[in-house]
Design a protein around this motif. Structure first.
Motif, PDB file in Angstrom:
ATOM      1  N   GLU A 255       0.844  -1.197   0.000  1.00 38.74           N
ATOM      2  CA  GLU A 255       0.000   0.000   0.000  1.00 38.74           C
ATOM      3  C   GLU A 255       0.876   1.243   0.000  1.00 38.74           C
ATOM      4  O   GLU A 255       1.909   1.282   0.661  1.00 38.74           O
ATOM      5  CB  GLU A 255      -0.915   0.008   1.231  1.00 38.74           C
ATOM      6  CG  GLU A 255      -1.860  -1.185   1.304  1.00 38.74           C
ATOM      7  CD  GLU A 255      -2.766  -1.118   2.515  1.00 38.74           C
ATOM      8  OE1 GLU A 255      -3.140   0.014   2.910  1.00 38.74           O
ATOM      9  OE2 GLU A 255      -3.101  -2.176   3.079  1.00 38.74           O
ATOM     10  N   ASN A 256       0.441   2.250  -0.749  1.00 42.40           N
ATOM     11  CA  ASN A 256       1.204   3.501  -0.801  1.00 42.40           C
ATOM     12  C   ASN A 256       0.295   4.720  -0.763  1.00 42.40           C
ATOM     13  O   ASN A 256       0.586   5.751  -1.380  1.00 42.40           O
ATOM     14  CB  ASN A 256       2.102   3.537  -2.042  1.00 42.40           C
ATOM     15  CG  ASN A 256       1.293   3.599  -3.328  1.00 42.40           C
ATOM     16  OD1 ASN A 256       0.133   3.199  -3.355  1.00 42.40           O
ATOM     17  ND2 ASN A 256       1.897   4.105  -4.386  1.00 42.40           N
ATOM     18  N   SER A 257      -0.821   4.608  -0.044  1.00 41.30           N
ATOM     19  CA  SER A 257      -1.705   5.758   0.137  1.00 41.30           C
ATOM     20  C   SER A 257      -2.366   5.672   1.507  1.00 41.30           C
ATOM     21  O   SER A 257      -2.537   4.584   2.068  1.00 41.30           O
ATOM     22  CB  SER A 257      -2.769   5.829  -0.964  1.00 41.30           C
ATOM     23  OG  SER A 257      -3.659   4.737  -0.878  1.00 41.30           O
ATOM     24  N   PHE A 258      -2.732   6.857   2.018  1.00 38.82           N
ATOM     25  CA  PHE A 258      -3.325   6.962   3.348  1.00 38.82           C
ATOM     26  C   PHE A 258      -4.355   8.079   3.312  1.00 38.82           C
ATOM     27  O   PHE A 258      -4.110   9.149   2.736  1.00 38.82           O
ATOM     28  CB  PHE A 258      -2.247   7.265   4.389  1.00 38.82           C
ATOM     29  CG  PHE A 258      -2.779   7.654   5.749  1.00 38.82           C
ATOM     30  CD1 PHE A 258      -3.231   6.685   6.643  1.00 38.82           C
ATOM     31  CD2 PHE A 258      -2.834   8.981   6.136  1.00 38.82           C
ATOM     32  CE1 PHE A 258      -3.720   7.038   7.883  1.00 38.82           C
ATOM     33  CE2 PHE A 258      -3.314   9.348   7.378  1.00 38.82           C
ATOM     34  CZ  PHE A 258      -3.763   8.376   8.256  1.00 38.82           C
ATOM     35  N   SER A 259      -5.518   7.843   3.927  1.00 37.62           N
ATOM     36  CA  SER A 259      -6.587   8.846   3.940  1.00 37.62           C
ATOM     37  C   SER A 259      -7.041   9.108   5.370  1.00 37.62           C
ATOM     38  O   SER A 259      -7.055   8.199   6.216  1.00 37.62           O
ATOM     39  CB  SER A 259      -7.783   8.380   3.103  1.00 37.62           C
ATOM     40  OG  SER A 259      -7.433   8.244   1.742  1.00 37.62           O
ATOM     41  N   CYS A 260      -7.423  10.348   5.619  1.00 39.57           N
ATOM     42  CA  CYS A 260      -8.045  10.710   6.892  1.00 39.57           C
ATOM     43  C   CYS A 260      -8.902  11.942   6.670  1.00 39.57           C
ATOM     44  O   CYS A 260      -8.716  12.683   5.696  1.00 39.57           O
ATOM     45  CB  CYS A 260      -7.012  10.946   7.994  1.00 39.57           C
ATOM     46  SG  CYS A 260      -5.957  12.383   7.739  1.00 39.57           S
ATOM     47  N   ALA A 261      -9.853  12.169   7.564  1.00 41.36           N
ATOM     48  CA  ALA A 261     -10.797  13.269   7.412  1.00 41.36           C
ATOM     49  C   ALA A 261     -10.564  14.319   8.487  1.00 41.36           C
ATOM     50  O   ALA A 261     -10.066  14.022   9.584  1.00 41.36           O
ATOM     51  CB  ALA A 261     -12.229  12.751   7.491  1.00 41.36           C
ATOM     52  N   LEU A 262     -10.935  15.550   8.163  1.00 42.14           N
ATOM     53  CA  LEU A 262     -10.876  16.644   9.133  1.00 42.14           C
ATOM     54  C   LEU A 262     -11.913  16.386  10.221  1.00 42.14           C
ATOM     55  O   LEU A 262     -13.098  16.225   9.944  1.00 42.14           O
ATOM     56  CB  LEU A 262     -11.152  17.972   8.433  1.00 42.14           C
ATOM     57  CG  LEU A 262     -11.195  19.222   9.314  1.00 42.14           C
ATOM     58  CD1 LEU A 262      -9.839  19.485   9.941  1.00 42.14           C
ATOM     59  CD2 LEU A 262     -11.656  20.433   8.502  1.00 42.14           C
ATOM     60  N   GLY A 263     -11.457  16.352  11.446  1.00 43.49           N
ATOM     61  CA  GLY A 263     -12.328  16.032  12.583  1.00 43.49           C
ATOM     62  C   GLY A 263     -11.507  15.315  13.631  1.00 43.49           C
ATOM     63  O   GLY A 263     -10.468  14.742  13.325  1.00 43.49           O
ATOM     64  N   HIS A 264     -11.984  15.321  14.857  1.00 43.15           N
ATOM     65  CA  HIS A 264     -11.209  14.785  15.988  1.00 43.15           C
ATOM     66  C   HIS A 264     -10.601  13.430  15.662  1.00 43.15           C
ATOM     67  O   HIS A 264     -11.282  12.531  15.191  1.00 43.15           O
ATOM     68  CB  HIS A 264     -12.106  14.668  17.217  1.00 43.15           C
ATOM     69  CG  HIS A 264     -11.371  14.210  18.441  1.00 43.15           C
ATOM     70  ND1 HIS A 264     -10.569  15.060  19.177  1.00 43.15           N
ATOM     71  CD2 HIS A 264     -11.290  12.984  19.034  1.00 43.15           C
ATOM     72  CE1 HIS A 264     -10.040  14.372  20.180  1.00 43.15           C
ATOM     73  NE2 HIS A 264     -10.461  13.117  20.119  1.00 43.15           N
ATOM     74  N   PRO A 265      -9.271  13.248  15.897  1.00 45.91           N
ATOM     75  CA  PRO A 265      -8.339  14.223  16.490  1.00 45.91           C
ATOM     76  C   PRO A 265      -7.615  15.100  15.463  1.00 45.91           C
ATOM     77  O   PRO A 265      -6.746  15.877  15.817  1.00 45.91           O
ATOM     78  CB  PRO A 265      -7.337  13.312  17.188  1.00 45.91           C
ATOM     79  CG  PRO A 265      -7.243  12.126  16.273  1.00 45.91           C
ATOM     80  CD  PRO A 265      -8.629  11.917  15.708  1.00 45.91           C
ATOM     81  N   VAL A 266      -7.984  14.977  14.185  1.00 42.12           N
ATOM     82  CA  VAL A 266      -7.279  15.723  13.131  1.00 42.12           C
ATOM     83  C   VAL A 266      -7.849  17.130  13.038  1.00 42.12           C
ATOM     84  O   VAL A 266      -9.065  17.314  12.841  1.00 42.12           O
ATOM     85  CB  VAL A 266      -7.402  15.000  11.775  1.00 42.12           C
ATOM     86  CG1 VAL A 266      -6.708  15.802  10.676  1.00 42.12           C
ATOM     87  CG2 VAL A 266      -6.809  13.600  11.862  1.00 42.12           C
ATOM     88  N   THR A 267      -6.981  18.136  13.161  1.00 47.74           N
ATOM     89  CA  THR A 267      -7.387  19.533  13.051  1.00 47.74           C
ATOM     90  C   THR A 267      -6.760  20.145  11.798  1.00 47.74           C
ATOM     91  O   THR A 267      -5.984  19.511  11.089  1.00 47.74           O
ATOM     92  CB  THR A 267      -6.934  20.338  14.285  1.00 47.74           C
ATOM     93  OG1 THR A 267      -5.494  20.500  14.245  1.00 47.74           O
ATOM     94  CG2 THR A 267      -7.322  19.631  15.570  1.00 47.74           C
ATOM     95  N   TRP A 268      -7.122  21.403  11.561  1.00 52.46           N
ATOM     96  CA  TRP A 268      -6.585  22.096  10.391  1.00 52.46           C
ATOM     97  C   TRP A 268      -5.069  22.250  10.479  1.00 52.46           C
ATOM     98  O   TRP A 268      -4.380  22.334   9.460  1.00 52.46           O
ATOM     99  CB  TRP A 268      -7.238  23.472  10.252  1.00 52.46           C
ATOM    100  CG  TRP A 268      -6.991  24.097   8.919  1.00 52.46           C
ATOM    101  CD1 TRP A 268      -6.060  25.050   8.598  1.00 52.46           C
ATOM    102  CD2 TRP A 268      -7.681  23.799   7.703  1.00 52.46           C
ATOM    103  NE1 TRP A 268      -6.128  25.359   7.267  1.00 52.46           N
ATOM    104  CE2 TRP A 268      -7.108  24.609   6.699  1.00 52.46           C
ATOM    105  CE3 TRP A 268      -8.714  22.928   7.373  1.00 52.46           C
ATOM    106  CZ2 TRP A 268      -7.557  24.566   5.371  1.00 52.46           C
ATOM    107  CZ3 TRP A 268      -9.163  22.897   6.065  1.00 52.46           C
ATOM    108  CH2 TRP A 268      -8.575  23.708   5.088  1.00 52.46           C
TER     109      TRP A 268
END
Length: 317
Positions: A157-170
């Protein structure tokens, strides 16, 4: 030591030249001398013996694979023996870790809105010419100096996804790091996850005025540069009011802020609530992070208040 990858497995070919010279003998892989050969020993970082392999004098090579019980930092030594006598061990050398685990390359970041969430996809390429089982990428998410999340992805695998929202901030940042088994290789520099998402201010801003029931209204209209809204995105209208009672040498501006969380592209203001000389700007905000402001515009005072022209007086009796 020569490394190859076959069937997803990293293999190390260890070759050497015999220091023992026996007249009439050559290491052709077929002729052997009973009771003589080479002992290849594998060691861990703490000099614990992991494996020992005996190679007949007729051979000058052996092969090891990066399998389940060999750590990445495995080292090997060679030792010549004859019957019960043994020579000195060679200096320990790295079996696998001569391979440079450089940081991932060609990092790309894309954004899309999925289920009203701003989602980032990070893609990369391995710096190694060939990948193999046991190789992986560690994705660390950082908030300031603290790692808030770590994800390990296999070499397939060579990709990673995450969404804006706890715990990820701007302001969350990320690093990528090549790893092999328990060993951590080079790491990329910190980079903002959403640093490539531009919060450009709204465009085509205009003001329309209307007069109803002895009250003047200003309707501010605009077009969204961010066409697809997502959770956390707000349009901000900054109202800038100049206090004429304050000396010009001092800060004479008072600012009020209006947040618009939905997809509205218009907002109405009344002259009964705001002074005539009010200015305004527009910008986007996500949490505490604000994008650049639009140019300052007049809310009411762009109306032409020039005195009447062509005044005439008609006397009447």
């Amino acid at each position: 030591v020569t490394h190859t990858v076959e069937n997803d497995t990293l293999t190390a070919l260890v070759e050497w030249d015999h220091a023992v010279v026996i007249e009439g003998f050559t290491a052709d892989g077929q002729t052997s001398v009973d009771g003589m050969g080479t002992v290849v020993k594998l060691w861990d970082e703490e000099n614990n013996l992991l494996r020992s392999k005996t190679v007949p004098l007729s051979e000058e090579f052996t092969v090891f694979s990066l399998d389940g019980d060999l750590p990445w930092n495995t080292q090997f030594t060679l030792q010549t023996f004859a019957k019960e006598s043994k020579g000195d061990n060679t200096e320990a050398e790295d079996l696998f870790s001569k391979i440079d685990l450089a940081a991932p390359l060609d990092i790309e970041i894309d954004y899309q809105v999925i289920d009203d969430n701003l989602t980032v996809e990070i893609r990369w390429a391995y710096s190694l010419h060939e990948v193999f089982s046991g190789l992986s990428t560690a994705i660390d998410l950082w908030e300031g100096d603290t790692i808030i999340s770590t994800t390990n992805l296999p070499h397939s695998e060579n990709s990673f996804s995450c969404a804006l929202g706890h715990p990820v901030t701007w302001n969350t940042m990320f690093t990528l790091q090549t790893t092999a088994r328990e060993y951590k290789g080079a790491q990329t520099n910190l980079k903002k996850i959403f640093g490539g998402f531009l919060l450009s201010p709204p465009r085509d801003i205009s003001v329309r005025h209307s007069y109803r029931e002895d009250e003047l209204f200003a309707m501010v209209l605009w077009e969204n540069t961010i066409e697809k809204r997502f959770d956390g995105l707000q349009t901000v209208i900054n109202l800038i009011i100049k206090d004429e009672k304050v000396r010009r040498s001092e800060n004479n501006e008072i600012q009020k802020t209006v947040f618009i969380a939905d997809e509205n592209t218009a907002e109405k203001f009344s002259s009964a609530d705001l002074p005539w000389n009010t200015n305004f700007t527009l910008q986007y905000a996500v949490g505490d992070q604000r994008g650049p402001e639009s140019i300052s515009m007049k809310l009411f005072s762009d109306l032409d208040l020039a005195p009447p022209e062509e005044i005439s007086v008609t006397p009447e009796v």
